[in-house]
Scaffold this active site. Sequence first.
Site, PDB file in Angstrom:
ATOM      1  N   LYS A 225       0.599  -3.180  -5.158  1.00  0.00           N
ATOM      2  CA  LYS A 225       1.842  -2.730  -4.528  1.00  0.00           C
ATOM      3  C   LYS A 225       2.707  -3.878  -4.009  1.00  0.00           C
ATOM      4  O   LYS A 225       3.918  -3.720  -3.839  1.00  0.00           O
ATOM      5  CB  LYS A 225       1.516  -1.786  -3.369  1.00  0.00           C
ATOM      6  CG  LYS A 225       0.933  -0.447  -3.787  1.00  0.00           C
ATOM      7  CD  LYS A 225       1.993   0.496  -4.295  1.00  0.00           C
ATOM      8  CE  LYS A 225       1.469   1.911  -4.430  1.00  0.00           C
ATOM      9  NZ  LYS A 225       2.520   2.863  -4.872  1.00  0.00           N
TER      10      LYS A 225
ATOM     11  N   SER B 264      -6.381  -1.380  -9.677  1.00  0.00           N
ATOM     12  CA  SER B 264      -5.118  -1.412  -8.937  1.00  0.00           C
ATOM     13  C   SER B 264      -5.258  -1.796  -7.469  1.00  0.00           C
ATOM     14  O   SER B 264      -4.288  -2.253  -6.858  1.00  0.00           O
ATOM     15  CB  SER B 264      -4.406  -0.055  -9.042  1.00  0.00           C
ATOM     16  OG  SER B 264      -5.253   0.983  -8.578  1.00  0.00           O
TER      17      SER B 264
END
Length: 319
Positions: free
Chosen positions: A49, A298
């Site tokens: 992110k 991720s």
Amino acid sequence: MELVSLQQVREAAGRMAGVAVRTPVLPCPWAEGEFWVKPENLQPMGAFKIRGAVNAMALLGGAASTAGVVTHSSGNHGQALAYAARVMGTPCAVVVPEGAAPVKVEAMRGLGARVITVPPERREEVAREVAEEEGASLVPPFDHPDVIAGQGTVGLEIVSDLSTVDVVLVPVGGGGLASGVATAVTALCPDARVIGVEPELAASAAESLERGRPVSWPPERTRRTIADGVRMGLSELTFAHLRERLDSVVTVTEEEVRAAMGVLARRAHLVAEPSGALATAAYLSGRVPRGRTVAVVSGGNTDPLLLAEVIAADTARRH
């Protein structure tokens, strides 16, 4: 609707220097076939992110410097925006849904963010209200072209390191990462397949693509999955990207996610949160095409007790 371009992703890559890490593509000789992982858990705040947050913040420039920025997040985007805001000397507020992982909420506070906790169904609404009341800039977790372009740098790096890649597996929640990765990979490797991965208990993207329109699953339904980072559904913007550029979406079970976390910890020496283990779970399940495959890990912001539990389970399976 205008989609993010490869050029926007390339420009975003230039804004990452000194803040986001250029993560490697790591070979996994312990896996069947030709398998690599892209460990975004190695980012400064533990997840991909940071890429979208840095790109969005850089493009806001002075507009965000005084009044600050605000977002809504279950954890990783909030941490990323707080980190980027701290680097740039900007105030940051994060609207967090009730039930968010404590390890992520505490990390946001530790990075200097003001945390506002609300019922899950009100997170977006409250974030907009705070932005309007305080004159802050809203940086959504996925529903913005600058965020998507930033996340797309993951795909740029995959192709740079493995230009003959056949399959890229990427987790799907709100769809920002999958949109960006698919944008970069399909432009640079037209024959490669980009496949999204969701937990069965939060498979709104698969249903959306099947129905031809974004479909939302209510919080009481998606909170059943352990993969808290992918409980959000697609926006109109991310749906448009995935419909155009994603090959397909596959789903995995909760047991497969746990098993993948254990495998990544013991065999790849990587800490993956449940959402971060989704792509690896899909590969290990055997339900995706074989070939030179990269799975995006991720994020790695997981509860230590859960990590110990899945490692113990993996150890027991092997003895």
